[in-house]
Design a protein around this motif. Sequence first.
Motif, PDB file in Angstrom:
ATOM      1  N   GLY A  59       0.819  -1.213   0.000  1.00  0.00           N
ATOM      2  CA  GLY A  59       0.000   0.000   0.000  1.00  0.00           C
ATOM      3  C   GLY A  59       0.851   1.261   0.000  1.00  0.00           C
ATOM      4  N   PHE A  60       1.893   1.260   0.809  1.00  0.00           N
ATOM      5  CA  PHE A  60       2.748   2.440   0.866  1.00  0.00           C
ATOM      6  C   PHE A  60       3.708   2.519  -0.322  1.00  0.00           C
ATOM      7  CE2 PHE A  60       1.197   2.507   5.196  1.00  0.00           C
ATOM      8  CZ  PHE A  60       0.903   3.861   5.331  1.00  0.00           C
ATOM      9  N   ALA A  61       4.060   1.396  -0.905  1.00  0.00           N
ATOM     10  CA  ALA A  61       4.866   1.432  -2.133  1.00  0.00           C
ATOM     11  C   ALA A  61       4.060   2.068  -3.259  1.00  0.00           C
ATOM     12  CB  ALA A  61       5.306   0.022  -2.518  1.00  0.00           C
ATOM     13  N   ILE A  62       2.801   1.689  -3.365  1.00  0.00           N
ATOM     14  CA  ILE A  62       1.927   2.286  -4.381  1.00  0.00           C
ATOM     15  C   ILE A  62       1.675   3.758  -4.065  1.00  0.00           C
ATOM     16  CG2 ILE A  62      -0.410   2.216  -5.343  1.00  0.00           C
ATOM     17  CD1 ILE A  62      -0.257  -0.861  -4.984  1.00  0.00           C
ATOM     18  N   LEU A  63       1.513   4.092  -2.788  1.00  0.00           N
ATOM     19  CA  LEU A  63       1.321   5.487  -2.396  1.00  0.00           C
ATOM     20  C   LEU A  63       2.516   6.341  -2.820  1.00  0.00           C
ATOM     21  CD1 LEU A  63      -0.332   7.638  -0.826  1.00  0.00           C
ATOM     22  CD2 LEU A  63       1.026   6.998   1.167  1.00  0.00           C
ATOM     23  N   GLY A  64       3.713   5.820  -2.677  1.00  0.00           N
ATOM     24  CA  GLY A  64       4.903   6.560  -3.092  1.00  0.00           C
ATOM     25  C   GLY A  64       4.887   6.882  -4.576  1.00  0.00           C
ATOM     26  N   VAL A  65       4.494   5.914  -5.391  1.00  0.00           N
ATOM     27  CA  VAL A  65       4.434   6.130  -6.839  1.00  0.00           C
ATOM     28  C   VAL A  65       3.333   7.132  -7.184  1.00  0.00           C
ATOM     29  CG1 VAL A  65       3.964   4.996  -9.043  1.00  0.00           C
ATOM     30  CG2 VAL A  65       5.420   3.875  -7.358  1.00  0.00           C
ATOM     31  N   VAL A  66       2.193   7.027  -6.509  1.00  0.00           N
ATOM     32  CA  VAL A  66       1.085   7.957  -6.753  1.00  0.00           C
ATOM     33  C   VAL A  66       1.489   9.380  -6.367  1.00  0.00           C
ATOM     34  CG1 VAL A  66      -1.244   8.577  -5.995  1.00  0.00           C
ATOM     35  CG2 VAL A  66      -0.719   6.217  -6.604  1.00  0.00           C
ATOM     36  N   VAL A  67       2.187   9.527  -5.256  1.00  0.00           N
ATOM     37  CA  VAL A  67       2.634  10.851  -4.820  1.00  0.00           C
ATOM     38  C   VAL A  67       3.663  11.414  -5.798  1.00  0.00           C
ATOM     39  CG1 VAL A  67       3.945  12.037  -3.012  1.00  0.00           C
ATOM     40  CG2 VAL A  67       2.050  10.565  -2.417  1.00  0.00           C
ATOM     41  N   TYR A  68       4.490  10.573  -6.371  1.00  0.00           N
ATOM     42  CA  TYR A  68       5.446  11.020  -7.394  1.00  0.00           C
ATOM     43  C   TYR A  68       4.700  11.646  -8.569  1.00  0.00           C
ATOM     44  CZ  TYR A  68       8.705  10.675 -11.293  1.00  0.00           C
ATOM     45  OH  TYR A  68       9.479  10.947 -12.387  1.00  0.00           O
ATOM     46  N   TYR A  69       3.707  10.938  -9.069  1.00  0.00           N
ATOM     47  CA  TYR A  69       2.935  11.470 -10.199  1.00  0.00           C
ATOM     48  C   TYR A  69       2.113  12.694  -9.794  1.00  0.00           C
ATOM     49  CZ  TYR A  69       4.144   7.735 -13.397  1.00  0.00           C
ATOM     50  OH  TYR A  69       4.828   6.896 -14.229  1.00  0.00           O
ATOM     51  N   ALA A  70       1.575  12.705  -8.581  1.00  0.00           N
ATOM     52  CA  ALA A  70       0.805  13.867  -8.118  1.00  0.00           C
ATOM     53  C   ALA A  70       1.702  15.101  -8.008  1.00  0.00           C
ATOM     54  CB  ALA A  70       0.146  13.558  -6.782  1.00  0.00           C
ATOM     55  N   GLY A  71       2.928  14.915  -7.550  1.00  0.00           N
ATOM     56  CA  GLY A  71       3.870  16.033  -7.475  1.00  0.00           C
ATOM     57  C   GLY A  71       4.206  16.587  -8.845  1.00  0.00           C
ATOM     58  N   ILE A  72       4.374  15.694  -9.806  1.00  0.00           N
ATOM     59  CA  ILE A  72       4.654  16.126 -11.175  1.00  0.00           C
ATOM     60  C   ILE A  72       3.466  16.891 -11.749  1.00  0.00           C
ATOM     61  CG2 ILE A  72       4.941  15.288 -13.534  1.00  0.00           C
ATOM     62  CD1 ILE A  72       6.838  13.203 -12.479  1.00  0.00           C
ATOM     63  N   ILE A  73       2.271  16.375 -11.547  1.00  0.00           N
ATOM     64  CA  ILE A  73       1.074  17.023 -12.089  1.00  0.00           C
ATOM     65  C   ILE A  73       0.856  18.392 -11.439  1.00  0.00           C
ATOM     66  CG2 ILE A  73      -1.448  16.866 -12.186  1.00  0.00           C
ATOM     67  CD1 ILE A  73      -1.047  13.819 -12.579  1.00  0.00           C
ATOM     68  N   ALA A  74       1.001  18.454 -10.115  1.00  0.00           N
ATOM     69  CA  ALA A  74       0.806  19.737  -9.426  1.00  0.00           C
ATOM     70  C   ALA A  74       1.832  20.770  -9.878  1.00  0.00           C
ATOM     71  CB  ALA A  74       0.890  19.524  -7.914  1.00  0.00           C
ATOM     72  N   ALA A  75       3.085  20.368  -9.986  1.00  0.00           N
ATOM     73  CA  ALA A  75       4.122  21.297 -10.441  1.00  0.00           C
ATOM     74  C   ALA A  75       3.897  21.707 -11.895  1.00  0.00           C
ATOM     75  CB  ALA A  75       5.502  20.666 -10.279  1.00  0.00           C
ATOM     76  N   SER A  76       3.459  20.774 -12.721  1.00  0.00           N
ATOM     77  CA  SER A  76       3.205  21.091 -14.126  1.00  0.00           C
ATOM     78  C   SER A  76       2.102  22.125 -14.271  1.00  0.00           C
ATOM     79  CB  SER A  76       2.815  19.829 -14.899  1.00  0.00           C
ATOM     80  OG  SER A  76       3.861  18.901 -14.893  1.00  0.00           O
ATOM     81  N   PHE A  77       1.007  21.933 -13.536  1.00  0.00           N
ATOM     82  CA  PHE A  77      -0.084  22.906 -13.598  1.00  0.00           C
ATOM     83  C   PHE A  77       0.365  24.270 -13.087  1.00  0.00           C
ATOM     84  CE2 PHE A  77      -3.359  19.365 -13.528  1.00  0.00           C
ATOM     85  CZ  PHE A  77      -3.738  19.582 -14.844  1.00  0.00           C
ATOM     86  N   THR A  78       1.067  24.283 -11.970  1.00  0.00           N
ATOM     87  CA  THR A  78       1.500  25.551 -11.386  1.00  0.00           C
ATOM     88  C   THR A  78       2.455  26.292 -12.314  1.00  0.00           C
ATOM     89  OG1 THR A  78       1.282  24.573  -9.189  1.00  0.00           O
ATOM     90  CG2 THR A  78       2.568  26.603  -9.367  1.00  0.00           C
ATOM     91  N   ILE A  79       3.470  25.608 -12.779  1.00  0.00           N
ATOM     92  CA  ILE A  79       4.442  26.243 -13.668  1.00  0.00           C
ATOM     93  C   ILE A  79       3.802  26.603 -15.006  1.00  0.00           C
ATOM     94  CG2 ILE A  79       6.577  25.836 -14.965  1.00  0.00           C
ATOM     95  CD1 ILE A  79       7.581  24.302 -12.506  1.00  0.00           C
TER      96      ILE A  79
END
Length: 105
Positions: free
Chosen positions: A27-47
């Motif tokens: 569960g936490f391994a998958i959470l880490g991957v999801v957070v990686y993609y969420a960080g990329i998406i959030a930064a992409s939208f902001t920038i």
Amino acid sequence: MLGLLLLYWIGKYFYKLAEEYDKSEWGFAILGVVVYYAGIIAASFTIGIILDIFYPEFLETMNDTVLSLFMIPFGILSCYLLYMLLEKSWKKTKADKDRFADQIS
């Protein structure tokens, strides 16, 4: 290929952290991957919004590969912050449990 290798390492570190503190490993391994993609998406939208406001033609002329490589550090940073937050929280919880167990004995 680089992306899959990066996802493997992110999942592996979160898996080991969860294993160390007796939490759900997968569960936490998958959470880490999801957070990686969420960080990329959030930064992409902001920038993207900031660049579109100040330099409207910049995003149209920029290479997509360069932009995606530019976003990798933001994904890694979001994973690192979550990792540190979980580790700090779980250490505190484990210390409280140990102190409580010592009081019982």
